[in-house]
Each structure stands twice: as C-alpha cells, then as structure tokens.
Design an enzyme around this catalytic site. Structure first.
Site: not given
Length: 310
Positions: A15, A50, A149, A151, A153, A235, A237
């Site tokens: 983005s 957003t 990469t 997280n 979840f 962070t 990205d």
C-alpha cells in the site's frame, strides 16, 4: 568518491499513503538507505492510513491494473534483474491471486528470486481481511514464499497450531516449513514467563529450515527486546524490509540480521513514542526520517537486543 554497492533489486507490492509511513512508504526508504534498488507497486493510494479518526480518501489498484503494470515491465525487459519480491497488506482474494501470477512471471525471469511475504491478516484475535484469504495464503502463498514474517495471531492461523509456549511455536514453524517456506520469523510473541516468555520484554522467534543435503531440525533463534508500550502503524512493513536487507547484507547470518533489524526497529519505535509523549507527533506516525542513522548503522554494541539460538 567510489561507487557504493547495490545489494539487490526489490519488487515491492504494498500500500501507499500520501501522508505518513505504512506499506511502501515504510519499506522503500529503509531498503534504499541500506543499498537496495526498489521498484514499488502501490496496491492502494490513500491520503493517509485507515486508522485516522476522520477517515481517508483514495483509490485501490485492481488485478487488471497490476497485470498491465507488469506487462509494461516485461515489454521493456525490466523483470530480469529482480533479486527479491516483497509483499504486505493485500485486501482481496482476486488481488492476491494476481500477485501470485506476478511472482510466477518474475520467478521465471529471475530463478534465484527470494520472496519475502508479510502475511497481513490480523492481530490479537481479530482479522483485518476477508476470512477466505487465510486459505489462499496457507495453500498457495506459503509454498512459494522464501521468508514469512507473521505475528503470533497470523502464525496460529496459517499453521493451525495454537502458540502457547516455545514447544508449540516449534510445531507451528514445522507446519509451515512442511509446506515449503524456508524461513519463518515470528515478529512479535507474548508468552507467559512459565512458558518461555520474558515478562515486560517482547519475544521474537525465527526458524530456518535446513538446506538441501543438511540433516537435523530447523535452526531456531530467539530475540528478547524491550517492549515499548503503544500502538504503532507501519512497524510490520518496516521490520519485514529490515529483515530482507540485513539477511542479504550479513550473507544469511541470522543472529546478526536479527540483532541489526531489531536494534533499528527498537530505536525507531522508541523515538516515535518519545515524540508522541512530548506532544510532537499527534498523528502517531513512525519517525523514519529522524531515525535514518539508526536504520543505516544500528548500534548493535549497545546490546539493546539479546539474540540467542534456542
């Protein structure tokens, strides 16, 4: 003055915001600063990210437009020199499918291409994207990705393994390695102290599968870093871009790459938090430009990050 080395050429599909630092705005500058030539394709162009209280304006690139951009590159013989492909947030199955087609085209032209994928799906139990994207990542993206990469979840979603301690994290990594990905970097993990957690510190885990002809389980690395309280956009990205850069620049030395990437990341976030607390950063954007020296020359001798093999 001598000619500085160019470490690689990256196709980055992410983005873009006019103001602030997320997506390509968060990844391109650090990669360029660290010696990479970057060709960004902006999957969206928004006024701002957003999370702003008064919303945002802008446009979303569709699959046909992405295909046309790549056709233009092909027509001018510009897809033959990529060393890496980097992707971040993707909001639809159709666009992700087109991204996979782009990867196929570039991989055919550049057989040594390494694909760094940040599978942005959600965080803390909440999906940011349509649920059907999870299966597309699991079934189609993971087998072609070189480095993933997620997280905590996202790792759980993609591996179908609940991560509650180091043992379950290893099982989750093994499930992804079995699908073909070489390296999995769990960028943030919060475990209770009795399950391998580090209290007020943040835990990062990285698992690297053995190469062809190498015996043994995946190599596992652990980084303990000070936790900076607060929510910071962009962070993920940034850390994906830093890992790409330092993995190359350290010639695959994962201990060194983790230490350098995490040191830079901690300095950026700490500086951002200080500015927020002092009232100088009302929009809570990460301070990339102000942190350029910490990105280019992370002070690993400061021992901010404790990196070990597990």
């Amino acid at each position: 003055m001598g000619v500085l080395a160019v470490w690689g050429r990256v196709l980055s599909i992410q983005s873009h915001t006019v103001h602030g630092y997320v997506g390509n705005k968060s990844a391109v500058f650090p990669l360029q600063l660290l010696g990479f030539d970057v060709d960004p394709i902006n999957s969206v162009q928004f006024s701002n990210h957003t999370g702003y209280k008064n919303g945002f304006k802008g446009d979303v690139l569709n699959g046909d437009q992405l295909k046309d951009l790549v056709k233009g590159l092909q027509a001018n013989d510009l897809v033959k020199d990529y060393t890496h492909m980097l992707t971040g947030y993707i909001g639809s199955v159709s666009f992700l499918s087109q991204v996979l087609d782009v990867h196929r085209v570039v991989k055919e032209a550049c057989p040594e291409l390494a694909y760094f994928c940040d599978p942005v799906l959600g965080d803390k139990g909440k999906l940011y994207v349509p649920e059907e994207l999870v299966d597309v990542y699991r079934e189609r993206v993971i087998p072609v990705a070189t480095v993933l990469t997620p997280n905590q979840f996202e790792l759980e979603l993609l591996s179908k393994v609940k991560v509650t301690d180091l043992t379950s994290a290893k099982h989750a990594f093994a499930a992804l390695h079995a699908r073909g990905v070489q390296t999995v970097i769990l960028t943030s993990c919060e475990l209770p102290p009795d399950a391998g957690g580090q209290g007020d510190s943040l835990l990062l885990l990285a698992s690297v599968a053995r190469g062809k002809g190498e015996a043994g389980p995946p190599r596992l690395f652990q980084a303990v870093q000070p936790k900076v309280e607060g929510h910071f956009t962009g962070t993920g990205d940034l850390i994906a871009a830093l890992f790409l850069a330092w993995t190359v620049r350290t010639n695959g030395d994962m201990l060194a790459a983790i230490r350098k990437a995490c040191t830079s990341m901690h300095c950026v976030v700490s500086r951002t938090k200080e500015a927020i607390d002092a009232g100088r950063n009302a929009n809570r954007e990460i301070l990339l430009i102000e942190s350029r020296k910490d990105i280019e020359e992370p002070d690993v001798d400061a021992d901010i990050i404790n990196v070990t093999t597990v």
